[in-house]
Design a protein around this motif. Structure first.
Motif, short mmCIF file in Angstrom:
data_model
loop_
_atom_site.label_atom_id
_atom_site.label_comp_id
_atom_site.label_asym_id
_atom_site.label_seq_id
_atom_site.Cartn_x
_atom_site.Cartn_y
_atom_site.Cartn_z
N GLY A 27 0.80 -1.21 0.00
CA GLY A 27 0.00 0.00 0.00
C GLY A 27 0.83 1.26 0.00
N ARG A 28 0.52 2.17 0.89
CA ARG A 28 1.17 3.48 0.89
C ARG A 28 2.43 3.53 1.74
NH1 ARG A 28 -3.93 7.74 1.26
NH2 ARG A 28 -5.00 7.02 -0.62
N ARG A 32 3.75 -4.70 3.32
CA ARG A 32 3.03 -5.40 2.25
C ARG A 32 1.63 -5.72 2.77
NH1 ARG A 32 5.12 -5.48 -2.68
NH2 ARG A 32 4.85 -7.71 -3.05
N ASP A 33 0.86 -4.69 3.07
CA ASP A 33 -0.38 -4.84 3.82
C ASP A 33 -1.64 -4.70 2.96
OD1 ASP A 33 0.04 -2.18 3.29
OD2 ASP A 33 -0.45 -1.47 5.30
N VAL A 34 -1.50 -4.61 1.66
CA VAL A 34 -2.66 -4.54 0.77
C VAL A 34 -2.52 -5.64 -0.27
CG1 VAL A 34 -3.91 -3.16 -0.92
CG2 VAL A 34 -2.94 -2.06 1.10
N GLU A 35 -3.52 -6.50 -0.37
CA GLU A 35 -3.52 -7.59 -1.33
C GLU A 35 -4.49 -7.27 -2.46
OE1 GLU A 35 -2.64 -10.11 -3.50
OE2 GLU A 35 -1.79 -10.86 -1.62
N ARG A 36 -3.97 -7.22 -3.69
CA ARG A 36 -4.83 -6.90 -4.82
C ARG A 36 -5.19 -8.13 -5.65
NH1 ARG A 36 -3.81 -1.82 -8.21
NH2 ARG A 36 -6.05 -2.18 -8.43
N THR A 38 -6.97 -10.72 -5.14
CA THR A 38 -7.92 -11.20 -4.14
C THR A 38 -8.56 -12.54 -4.52
OG1 THR A 38 -9.58 -9.81 -5.20
CG2 THR A 38 -8.45 -8.91 -3.26
N CYS A 167 7.11 3.45 -0.63
CA CYS A 167 6.35 2.20 -0.50
C CYS A 167 7.23 1.02 -0.89
CB CYS A 167 5.08 2.26 -1.35
SG CYS A 167 5.35 2.13 -3.14
#
Length: 206
Positions: A27-28, A32-36, A38, A167
């Motif tokens: 994420g920002r 590595r805390d945003v998984e796209r 899905t 990031c």
């Protein structure tokens, strides 16, 4: 049904499909805390936009996923694990550090397996390693990414690889001065400038 509007140009700033693949997480911040990726259809959508799969290949794999959702989910989970192992390696590489274990072994084993099942294909004046859906089944997008990685590791672009200062995203800096600092000015560059302006304003107001 595939919907390529999920992915936009700002998602493909890596300058190479392998780096764009790594940039499907994060994420920002450096976390590595945003998984796209899905689900498996979303992975196929990304693979088409990133030119890893053709639209027909993606439709064929989507049909296979609908017939065996559990197998597709297992492939996606394995692909995500590979992505994070590879991210650790390439973060070390761009920082001129030794590759960490056990990620090094995991990635090398994936390359060996992909090459074992691949065939040489003419690419104009040169050749490249290639694989088909018949050879790889649901693992086709991951295997294509691994073969692209093998080529990246032997290319001049490896020395041009950089990590965004804000990031976890990686990119190839092909600029003349190689002074690029951000994954994109629209994302991290703009946020960094805003944060710097806010700090200055706060300091002056004290």
């Amino acid at each position: 049904m595939l919907d390529q509007t999920v992915w936009i140009e700002d998602d493909l700033i890596g300058g190479h499909p392998v780096l764009d693949f790594l940039n499907t997480a994060g994420g920002r911040t450096k976390l590595r805390d945003v998984e796209r990726l899905t689900d498996f259809p979303t992975f196929l959508e990304w693979a088409v936009v990133a030119d890893v799969l053709s639209e027909q290949e993606a439709r064929d794999l989507l049909a296979r996923e609908q017939n065996d959702a559990d197998a597709a989910q297992a492939v996606l989970a394995d692909t995500r694990r590979f992505r994070e192992a590879l991210h650790a390696l390439l973060m070390a590489e761009q920082a001129d550090l030794e590759w960490p274990e056990p990620e090094r072994t995991q990635v090398i084993d994936a390359i060996r397996q992909a090459l074992w099942n691949a065939h040489l294909e003419s690419d104009g004046d040169t050749y490249r390693w290639a694989t088909s859906a018949q050879q790889s089944n649901l693992e086709l997008p991951k295997v294509r990414i691994v073969l692209l990685l093998e080529a990246l590791l032997r290319s001049d672009d490896l020395a041009r690889m950089r990590n965004c200062e804000r990031c976890s995203w990686l990119f190839i800096d092909r600029g003349r001065g190689r002074a690029r600092r951000w994954c994109s000015m629209a994302a991290c560059g703009s946020r960094a400038k805003s944060a710097k302006y806010y700090r200055r304003k706060t300091t002056k107001s004290k």
